[in-house]
Enzyme design. Structure first.
Site, mmCIF file in Angstrom:
data_model
loop_
_atom_site.group_PDB
_atom_site.id
_atom_site.type_symbol
_atom_site.label_atom_id
_atom_site.label_comp_id
_atom_site.label_asym_id
_atom_site.label_seq_id
_atom_site.Cartn_x
_atom_site.Cartn_y
_atom_site.Cartn_z
ATOM 1 N N LYS A 1 9.705 -0.601 -1.340
ATOM 2 C CA LYS A 1 8.363 -0.172 -1.755
ATOM 3 C C LYS A 1 7.663 0.454 -0.574
ATOM 4 O O LYS A 1 7.708 -0.100 0.537
ATOM 5 C CB LYS A 1 7.591 -1.435 -2.205
ATOM 6 C CG LYS A 1 6.183 -1.195 -2.640
ATOM 7 C CD LYS A 1 6.137 -0.962 -4.125
ATOM 8 C CE LYS A 1 4.804 -0.526 -4.628
ATOM 9 N NZ LYS A 1 4.579 0.920 -4.531
ATOM 10 N N LYS B 1 5.753 -6.859 5.783
ATOM 11 C CA LYS B 1 4.514 -7.167 5.058
ATOM 12 C C LYS B 1 4.810 -7.809 3.704
ATOM 13 O O LYS B 1 4.233 -8.831 3.344
ATOM 14 C CB LYS B 1 3.763 -5.843 4.871
ATOM 15 C CG LYS B 1 2.322 -5.960 4.534
ATOM 16 C CD LYS B 1 1.677 -4.581 4.389
ATOM 17 C CE LYS B 1 1.760 -3.734 5.644
ATOM 18 N NZ LYS B 1 1.027 -2.462 5.515
ATOM 19 N N LYS C 1 9.412 4.051 3.130
ATOM 20 C CA LYS C 1 8.346 5.015 3.422
ATOM 21 C C LYS C 1 8.927 6.416 3.282
ATOM 22 O O LYS C 1 10.145 6.596 3.439
ATOM 23 C CB LYS C 1 7.831 4.818 4.852
ATOM 24 C CG LYS C 1 6.415 5.285 5.053
ATOM 25 C CD LYS C 1 5.425 4.277 4.517
ATOM 26 C CE LYS C 1 4.006 4.728 4.660
ATOM 27 N NZ LYS C 1 3.066 3.675 4.247
ATOM 28 N N THR D 1 -6.749 -3.197 -0.452
ATOM 29 C CA THR D 1 -6.470 -3.424 0.969
ATOM 30 C C THR D 1 -7.689 -4.069 1.628
ATOM 31 O O THR D 1 -7.577 -5.071 2.343
ATOM 32 C CB THR D 1 -6.131 -2.089 1.665
ATOM 33 O OG1 THR D 1 -5.009 -1.531 0.986
ATOM 34 C CG2 THR D 1 -5.803 -2.272 3.124
ATOM 35 N N ASN E 1 -10.824 5.061 3.223
ATOM 36 C CA ASN E 1 -10.663 4.129 2.106
ATOM 37 C C ASN E 1 -10.717 2.682 2.581
ATOM 38 O O ASN E 1 -11.604 1.910 2.192
ATOM 39 C CB ASN E 1 -9.332 4.428 1.381
ATOM 40 C CG ASN E 1 -9.047 3.416 0.281
ATOM 41 O OD1 ASN E 1 -8.785 2.248 0.547
ATOM 42 N ND2 ASN E 1 -9.124 3.833 -0.961
ATOM 43 N N SER F 1 -0.373 -3.330 -5.588
ATOM 44 C CA SER F 1 0.656 -2.390 -6.075
ATOM 45 C C SER F 1 1.734 -3.156 -6.838
ATOM 46 O O SER F 1 2.224 -2.714 -7.881
ATOM 47 C CB SER F 1 1.324 -1.669 -4.907
ATOM 48 O OG SER F 1 0.505 -0.658 -4.435
HETATM 49 P P1 NAD Z 1 -8.155 7.357 4.958
HETATM 50 O O1 NAD Z 1 -7.608 8.711 5.244
HETATM 51 O O2 NAD Z 1 -8.883 7.124 3.693
HETATM 52 O O3 NAD Z 1 -9.129 6.910 6.150
HETATM 53 C C1 NAD Z 1 -8.829 7.041 7.504
HETATM 54 C C2 NAD Z 1 -10.147 7.295 8.230
HETATM 55 O O4 NAD Z 1 -9.896 7.275 9.627
HETATM 56 C C3 NAD Z 1 -10.763 8.648 7.910
HETATM 57 O O5 NAD Z 1 -12.145 8.470 7.667
HETATM 58 C C4 NAD Z 1 -10.554 9.446 9.198
HETATM 59 O O6 NAD Z 1 -11.592 10.419 9.424
HETATM 60 C C5 NAD Z 1 -10.617 8.351 10.221
HETATM 61 N N1 NAD Z 1 -10.011 8.704 11.481
HETATM 62 C C6 NAD Z 1 -8.914 9.469 11.720
HETATM 63 N N2 NAD Z 1 -8.721 9.600 13.051
HETATM 64 C C7 NAD Z 1 -9.693 8.885 13.645
HETATM 65 C C8 NAD Z 1 -10.018 8.598 14.996
HETATM 66 N N3 NAD Z 1 -9.288 9.101 15.988
HETATM 67 N N4 NAD Z 1 -11.095 7.833 15.251
HETATM 68 C C9 NAD Z 1 -11.837 7.327 14.260
HETATM 69 N N5 NAD Z 1 -11.584 7.551 12.955
HETATM 70 C C10 NAD Z 1 -10.526 8.322 12.664
HETATM 71 O O7 NAD Z 1 -6.917 6.362 5.130
HETATM 72 P P2 NAD Z 1 -6.798 4.854 4.624
HETATM 73 O O8 NAD Z 1 -6.026 4.819 3.377
HETATM 74 O O9 NAD Z 1 -8.129 4.191 4.696
HETATM 75 O O10 NAD Z 1 -5.831 4.282 5.768
HETATM 76 C C11 NAD Z 1 -6.336 3.938 7.050
HETATM 77 C C12 NAD Z 1 -5.324 3.061 7.761
HETATM 78 O O11 NAD Z 1 -5.102 1.897 6.962
HETATM 79 C C13 NAD Z 1 -3.945 3.695 7.962
HETATM 80 O O12 NAD Z 1 -3.377 3.184 9.151
HETATM 81 C C14 NAD Z 1 -3.155 3.186 6.779
HETATM 82 O O13 NAD Z 1 -1.767 3.191 7.034
HETATM 83 C C15 NAD Z 1 -3.729 1.777 6.688
HETATM 84 N N6 NAD Z 1 -3.513 1.173 5.361
HETATM 85 C C16 NAD Z 1 -4.150 1.661 4.275
HETATM 86 C C17 NAD Z 1 -3.923 1.083 3.046
HETATM 87 C C18 NAD Z 1 -4.625 1.571 1.815
HETATM 88 O O14 NAD Z 1 -4.410 0.973 0.751
HETATM 89 N N7 NAD Z 1 -5.475 2.568 1.887
HETATM 90 C C19 NAD Z 1 -3.028 0.010 2.931
HETATM 91 C C20 NAD Z 1 -2.407 -0.491 4.078
HETATM 92 C C21 NAD Z 1 -2.665 0.115 5.297
#
Ligand code: NAD
Length: 426
Positions: A70, A94, A106, A190, A221, A349
């Site tokens: 997954k 995880k 992935k 998350t 997000n 999920s």
């Molecule tokens: P997203 O794209 O919605 O949000 C990421 C945010 O980080 C954006 O607002 C972006 O502008 C900001 N960002 C990027 N570079 C930056 C920097 N240098 N400094 C400050 N802010 C910065 O992505 P997301 O889905 O929220 O994912 C964020 C992290 O969480 C990732 O590492 C992702 O792998 C992890 N994650 C997300 C989920 C999920 O369900 N969304 C689940 C597990 C892990």
């Protein structure tokens, strides 16, 4: 952030640390150190100008001892094989940690989705699914959204796969819209998981969440929903940033209004009533809780000694380098590691997939309460081992996770199981 930090090296080091404490069979370690397989594909796509462009894609399946693999699929101009391998491995750890019956995977496609028309994007998506179709399926490998992929992309994936197989297959992917088999609560899962683990950690640390100050790095997000849920618990969000810059108000920022501002303006910069701050100022700010929710390798060995937070909840994957991890542990900072803190996303999920398989759908309350049970139980297992073994919390999380995968590998006969004893911890 260190540009040349290889996150796959980080995974190997995390594996080493836990393996040493577990006295892990070297063959198990060998099996976990490399993915089972990585498929590289070329996808010819007819562009709007009539010419064919060939895109490159990858799907990496790390380990399926516990069940079908997954993991998300990202569309990005730079899709790096080592990065995909690292993210696939983290998915394995995880899923095992929270006790859901999946291995990790992935994938990625090298492209800039912002430069593609909607038609080109749809053809690329369908082409990618045609290319990896032999490897995926609801009982084999289940993709999900990741960077620059969303509900629409998942809908095309599911539709294309269903056409190839001639069977409607909603369980192929998760992160779908509700109308074609999505789950309530997936968008915010998350962050909801983060909130549950922060709540449990606060009890241990005797941290009053009604007066706790919170800083969010990456107001996307995971970051914006984390801010919302922690605000609902009574916390004060004093700073947040995104790639455009950061905002600070010691009196507190309303996360819902900040989110609306970001939706209207494209970023958080300039939010009224706040002062601008740099990324460094944000990470090193005096606060109780820091939520890195942007990218990997943000909290480095240089920054770690300057961190003032007492609790770090890793919403992002791999935000803390191993060097910083040690420094923070020695400083007494309580870190809820990524494979635990952000596992709420893959857990819901899994709920979506279960609902698809038996074609019966749950209410939002059912989803939230099942998620809470899983997150609290995983947190407690890690915390108990952390106390018992006197290791850092990340090592404890890996120990719980690897122990379960090891038990599955032994049960399957991938290595001998001499004493008929499958597990030391679970
Ligand atoms: P997203 O794209 O919605 O949000 C990421 C945010 O980080 C954006 O607002 C972006 O502008 C900001 N960002 C990027 N570079 C930056 C920097 N240098 N400094 C400050 N802010 C910065 O992505 P997301 O889905 O929220 O994912 C964020 C992290 O969480 C990732 O590492 C992702 O792998 C992890 N994650 C997300 C989920 C999920 O369900 N969304 C689940 C597990 C892990």
């Amino acid at each position: 952030m260190s540009e040349d930090y290889n996150i796959y090296e980080v995974v190997l080091q995390q594996l080493d640390n836990a393996a040493a404490r577990l006295e892990l069979d070297p063959r198990i370690k060998e099996l976990l150190a490399e993915p089972m397989r990585t498929l590289k594909v070329s996808i010819p796509v007819r562009m709007d100008n009539g010419q064919i462009h060939v895109f490159k894609g990858l799907r990496c399946q790390h380990n399926d001892a516990l069940g079908p693999t997954k993991g998300g699929i990202r569309f990005h101009p730079r899709v790096d094989e080592d990065e995909v391998k690292a993210l696939a491995a983290w998915m394995t750890f995880k899923c095992s940690l929270v006790g859901i019956p999946y291995g990790g995977a992935k994938g990625g496609v090298e492209c800039n989705p912002k430069e593609l028309s909607q038609g080109e994007l749809e053809r690329l998506n369908r082409g990618f699914i045609q290319a990896i179709a032999p490897l995926i399926g609801p009982n084999k490998d289940i993709p999900a959204p990741d960077v620059y992929t969303n509900e629409q992309v998942m809908s095309w994936f599911m539709d294309e796969f269903s056409k190839i197989k001639g069977v409607n297959t909603p369980g192929l992917v998760t992160g779908k819209p509700l109308v074609i088999g999505g789950s309530f609560g997936r968008h915010s899962a998350t962050a909801r998981g983060i909130m549950y683990t922060v709540r449990e950690a606060a009890k241990i640390l005797d941290l009053d969440l009604h007066s706790a100050s919170v800083v969010i790095q990456g107001f996307g997000n995971a970051g914006s929903y984390s801010a919302k849920f922690l605000h609902e618990l009574g916390c004060k969000i004093i700073a947040a940033n995104d790639s455009s810059g950061g905002v600070y108000n010691p009196e507190g920022i309303n996360p819902c209004r900040l989110k609306k501002y970001k939706e209207e303006n494209g970023n958080v910069r300039g939010y009224p009533g706040t002062e601008p701050i740099s990324n460094y100022e944000l990470l090193t700010m005096d606060c109780d809780i820091l939520v890195p929710a942007a990218l990997e390798n943000q909290i480095t060995g240089d920054i770690a000694p300057e961190i003032k937070a007492t609790l770090i909840a890793e919403a992002a994957n791999g935000p803390t380098t191993p060097e910083a991890d040690e420094i923070l542990h020695d400083m007494g900072v309580f870190i809820i590691p990524d494979i635990l803190a952000n596992a709420g996303g893959v857990t819901v999920s899994y709920f979506e997939w279960v609902q698809n398989l038996y074609n019966y759908y749950w209410t939002k309350d059912e989803v939230d309460s099942k998620l809470e049970k899983i997150m609290v139980s995983a947190f407690n297992r890690v915390y108990e081992l952390y106390r018992k073994e006197n290791v850092n919390i990340r090592v404890a999380a890996y120990m719980v996770s690897i122990d379960r995968i090891t038990a599955a590998m032994k049960a399957r006969g991938w290595v001998e199981c001499e004493a008929r004893e499958f597990s030391k911890i679970i």
